[in-house]
Design an enzyme around this catalytic site. Structure first.
Site, short mmCIF file in Angstrom:
data_model
loop_
_atom_site.label_atom_id
_atom_site.label_comp_id
_atom_site.label_asym_id
_atom_site.label_seq_id
_atom_site.Cartn_x
_atom_site.Cartn_y
_atom_site.Cartn_z
CD GLU A 62 43.73 41.21 34.72
OE1 GLU A 62 43.37 40.03 34.58
OE2 GLU A 62 43.77 41.79 35.83
CG ASP A 121 46.41 35.77 39.94
OD1 ASP A 121 46.88 35.81 38.80
OD2 ASP A 121 45.33 36.35 40.26
CB ILE A 122 44.89 39.63 43.74
CG1 ILE A 122 44.19 40.21 44.96
CG2 ILE A 122 44.20 40.09 42.48
CD1 ILE A 122 44.98 40.13 46.21
CG HIS A 173 49.31 32.95 34.98
ND1 HIS A 173 48.37 33.57 35.77
CD2 HIS A 173 49.43 33.74 33.88
CE1 HIS A 173 47.93 34.68 35.17
NE2 HIS A 173 48.56 34.80 34.02
CG HIS A 194 52.24 37.96 34.39
ND1 HIS A 194 52.05 39.09 33.63
CD2 HIS A 194 51.06 37.29 34.34
CE1 HIS A 194 50.81 39.11 33.16
NE2 HIS A 194 50.19 38.03 33.56
#
Ligand code: 5GP
Length: 131
Positions: A88, A29-30, A95, A93
């Site tokens: 978002e 994750d960025i 996490h 996805h």
């Protein structure tokens, strides 16, 4: 239009890649909640995780398990927390967040912004433990 995650998967947008197979892709994750926060995504665009077919849903969890085992070894933590938010980015996805306390997986926390060298070092450490 392709989602941001499809553009990452295709290589159009760079990422700190952890692993992939024919169906799934994992990358850092960025803006992580904790060091070693990884996203696991299906390559096939699907907005909502629970719209995946039964076998893809099972397989993505098994793929995520392999990544979680590697994160556990690479990042000091008590265990790996699992969350599905998806508010978002409209591309399903999971996490995977290294946890030392309950607060480490609070999505209201400010996100970390780590320098590229540190992101690459974390990704490389996780990749090293993949089996
Ligand atoms: P959610 O959709 O689950 O609420 O959050 C999407 C997650 O994707 C966020 O944690 C955010 O930091 C991450 N994210 C959004 N854009 C990018 C990107 O371009 N690259 C990477 N690596 N992560 C992203």
């Amino acid at each position: 239009m392709a989602t941001i995650f499809s553009r990452i998967i295709s290589g159009e947008i760079p990422c700190y890649r952890i692993a992939e197979n024919e169906k799934f892709f994992a990358f850092l994750d960025i803006n992580p909640l904790a060091k070693g926060h990884v996203l696991v995504v299906p390559k096939k665009e699907t907005d909502y995780l629970f719209d995946l077919g039964d076998s893809d849903l099972s397989e993505i969890m098994v793929f995520a398990k392999r990544i979680a085992r590697a994160i556990e070894k690479a990042v000091p933590c008590k265990r790996i927390g699992v969350a599905v938010i998806g508010l978002e980015v409209p591309h399903a996805h999971i996490h995977l967040v290294p946890l030392n306390s309950m607060d480490d997986i609070n999505f209201s926390n400010p996100k970390l912004k780590l320098p590229p060298e540190e992101m690459e070092a974390i990704a490389s450490a996780i990749r090293k433990y993949l089996v």
